[in-house]
Design a protein around this motif. Structure first.
Motif, PDB file in Angstrom:
ATOM      1  N   GLU A 113      43.112 131.160  55.323  1.00 11.44           N
ATOM      2  CA  GLU A 113      44.040 130.712  56.359  1.00 11.44           C
ATOM      3  C   GLU A 113      43.719 129.276  56.810  1.00 11.44           C
ATOM      4  O   GLU A 113      44.597 128.429  56.900  1.00 11.44           O
ATOM      5  N   ARG A 114      42.441 129.025  57.049  1.00  9.83           N
ATOM      6  CA  ARG A 114      42.054 127.682  57.512  1.00  9.83           C
ATOM      7  C   ARG A 114      42.307 126.617  56.437  1.00  9.83           C
ATOM      8  O   ARG A 114      42.751 125.521  56.738  1.00  9.83           O
ATOM      9  N   GLU A 116      44.501 126.698  54.079  1.00  2.00           N
ATOM     10  CA  GLU A 116      45.932 126.435  53.916  1.00  2.00           C
ATOM     11  C   GLU A 116      46.501 125.640  55.079  1.00  2.00           C
ATOM     12  O   GLU A 116      47.354 124.771  54.907  1.00  2.00           O
ATOM     13  N   ARG A 117      45.959 125.877  56.253  1.00  2.94           N
ATOM     14  CA  ARG A 117      46.408 125.102  57.410  1.00  2.94           C
ATOM     15  C   ARG A 117      46.023 123.623  57.237  1.00  2.94           C
ATOM     16  O   ARG A 117      46.834 122.722  57.430  1.00  2.94           O
ATOM     17  N   GLY A 120      48.064 121.986  54.657  1.00  2.00           N
ATOM     18  CA  GLY A 120      49.389 121.692  55.196  1.00  2.00           C
ATOM     19  C   GLY A 120      49.384 120.389  55.976  1.00  2.00           C
ATOM     20  O   GLY A 120      50.232 119.515  55.774  1.00  2.00           O
ATOM     21  N   ILE A 121      48.397 120.236  56.840  1.00  2.00           N
ATOM     22  CA  ILE A 121      48.290 119.020  57.659  1.00  2.00           C
ATOM     23  C   ILE A 121      48.182 117.784  56.770  1.00  2.00           C
ATOM     24  O   ILE A 121      48.738 116.731  57.067  1.00  2.00           O
ATOM     25  N   VAL A 150      38.758 121.709  58.251  1.00  2.00           N
ATOM     26  CA  VAL A 150      38.647 123.177  58.245  1.00  2.00           C
ATOM     27  C   VAL A 150      37.470 123.677  59.060  1.00  2.00           C
ATOM     28  O   VAL A 150      37.470 124.807  59.520  1.00  2.00           O
ATOM     29  N   GLU A 152      36.728 122.805  61.873  1.00  2.00           N
ATOM     30  CA  GLU A 152      37.100 122.786  63.289  1.00  2.00           C
ATOM     31  C   GLU A 152      35.905 122.386  64.150  1.00  2.00           C
ATOM     32  O   GLU A 152      35.479 123.101  65.041  1.00  2.00           O
TER      33      GLU A 152
END
Ligand SMILES: Nc1ncnc2c1ncn2[C@@H]1O[C@H](COP(=O)(O)OP(=O)(O)O)[C@@H](O)[C@H]1O
Ligand SMILES: [Mg+2]
Length: 414
Positions: A113-114, A116-117, A120-121, A150, A152
């Motif tokens: 999930e991270r 892919e996020r 995307g960015i 990723v 964070e």
């Protein structure tokens, strides 16, 4: 996210090289701070001390409310992006981005999930299953950014991340970094030797010289109110013109003698800078930004207030030595018979520019003229000078001349 603070930070390498001296800097939560200065001034060293990659010789570094001097790098909750973005060639883009998370034994679903996020960015979604060798330089740099995102982290630390990219890509990626940082709101320290990058990216810009912080301020303030000759000459392209001059006349009618020519100063110049009165009758360094000079033959020359003749004391005369048409403006080079400014700061600026300064009674200046100018090499030229926008520096210390209450933000923190 967190505030990052350096208090009295210094670094002496084992071989005795002092790289950083008494660095005091607080980067606010979510702020984008750019650390800029010539090669060798200690930027990387400072950043590596924050990252935990270099031992802190003196002072204290805090991230959030934690002193991290003795905290190992991996536990500082920061992510770094370097110039050489060392990707693993045998891993896909997806696995490169998620590598740090896998090491931390994060559950696979969350990693996915991270990743892919972040992809995307950074516009990497369609490249996730490729290998780095099938990506362009710009895409590889985006993978390195994604790898940082990723995590964070509490803070991003970036060391010249764009310097391996060609000029056009550098500008694009610069805009992307600015957007991502703003969207994510992560506290960021970004190191570069490129003043344009510093000016366009930073909420605030910290200028270093030889291991010492010179000034930290928002870009426009740095440009308009440089604290000293070094900052004045380092920020801006083409650089601020610097010449020796003498302040004459009196407080009501101040004048400036430069190279046998006389400029009259509007009285506000002294009103804005109380300390300048103390320089009446003395030599000082005068700074003129290229855009504050114009071909006096043009109707809209700034000091001319709409007239083609700007009036006495608002012009310099010289001979055109070089004309560089930039399209939007024209850089016109000329010389005046004023002494070159030779100080430790101008020597350092020249060294950085790959030139040198010599004692001379002649100084080359560059004016940024309107493209409507018709001046040609060898022509006599009258240059109108916006005398309300000159800069003044003490010839011995190089400090900007202002006055109580008008001092620009200097070494101490805002
Ligand atoms: N490992 C080291 N040992 C000794 N001196 C070093 C080391 N790393 C850097 N330096 C010196 O410290 C100074 C600052 O270097 P650096 O932080 O890399 O500057 P910048 O990143 O601004 O170019 C330079 O004089 C450099 O030669
Ligand atoms: Mg460096």
């Amino acid at each position: 996210m967190a505030e990052v603070a350096l208090t009295g930070v210094g670094k002496v390498y084992p071989d005795g090289t002092r790289a950083v001296t008494d660095l005091n800097l607080t980067i606010a939560d979510g702020e984008f701070l750019v650390l800029v200065g010539p090669s060798g001034c200690g930027k990387t060293t400072a950043l590596r001390m924050v990252a935990g990659l270099e031992e802190i010789s003196e002072g204290r570094v805090t991230i959030g409310d934690r002193v991290v001097n003795r905290v190992p790098s991996r536990d500082r909750d920061i992510a770094m992006v370097f110039q050489s973005y060392a990707l693993y060639p045998h891993l896909s883009v997806r696995d490169n981005i998620g590598f740090g998370l896998s090491l931390r034994k994060m559950p696979k679903a969350e990693i996915r999930e991270r990743v892919e996020r972040a992809a995307g960015i950074l516009g990497l979604v369609e490249h996730l299953d490729r290998k780095p060798r099938n990506l362009s330089g710009g895409q590889r740099q985006r993978v390195a950014m994604a790898r940082a995102i990723v995590r964070e982290p509490q803070a991003f630390l970036m060391d010249e991340p764009l310097s391996n990219l060609d000029a056009k890509l550098r500008v694009q990626t610069r805009a992307e970094i600015a957007r991502i940082q703003r969207d994510l709101g992560v506290t960021t320290i970004y190191v570069t030797h490129d003043q344009t990058e510093a000016m366009t990216l930073g909420d605030r810009v910290a200028v270093m010289k030889k291991g010492e912080l010179q000034q930290v301020a928002p870009p426009q303030e740095l440009y308009d109110r440089p604290a000293n000759l070094f900052v004045a000459g380092f920020i801006g392209s083409p650089a601020m013109n610097l010449v020796q001059g003498t302040l004459t006349g009196d407080a009501a009618n101040p004048r400036l003698e430069v190279g046998g020519q006389t400029l009259t100063l509007p009285p506000e110049v002294l009103a804005d800078r109380p300390d300048l009165a103390g320089y009446l009758g003395r030599d000082l360094v005068v700074g003129v930004r290229p855009e504050d000079m114009e071909d006096a033959g043009l109707a809209d020359a700034p000091a001319g207030a709409g007239q083609s003749d700007p009036g006495p004391g608002r012009t310099l005369t010289s001979t055109v030595e070089l004309v560089e048409a930039m399209g939007s403006d024209v850089l016109v080079h000329f010389a005046i018979e004023a002494a070159q400014v030779v100080t430790e700061d101008t020597r350092e600026l020249a060294r950085d520019a790959g030139t040198d300064v010599r004692e001379a009674q002649r100084t080359d200046l560059i004016g940024r003229f309107s493209p409507r100018t018709r001046v040609k090499v060898g022509d006599p030229v009258t240059i109108s000078v916006d005398t309300g926008r000159l800069h003044f520096f003490d010839i011995d210390t190089g400090a900007s001349v202002w006055g109580t209450g008008a001092a620009p933000s200097g070494k101490d923190e805002a």
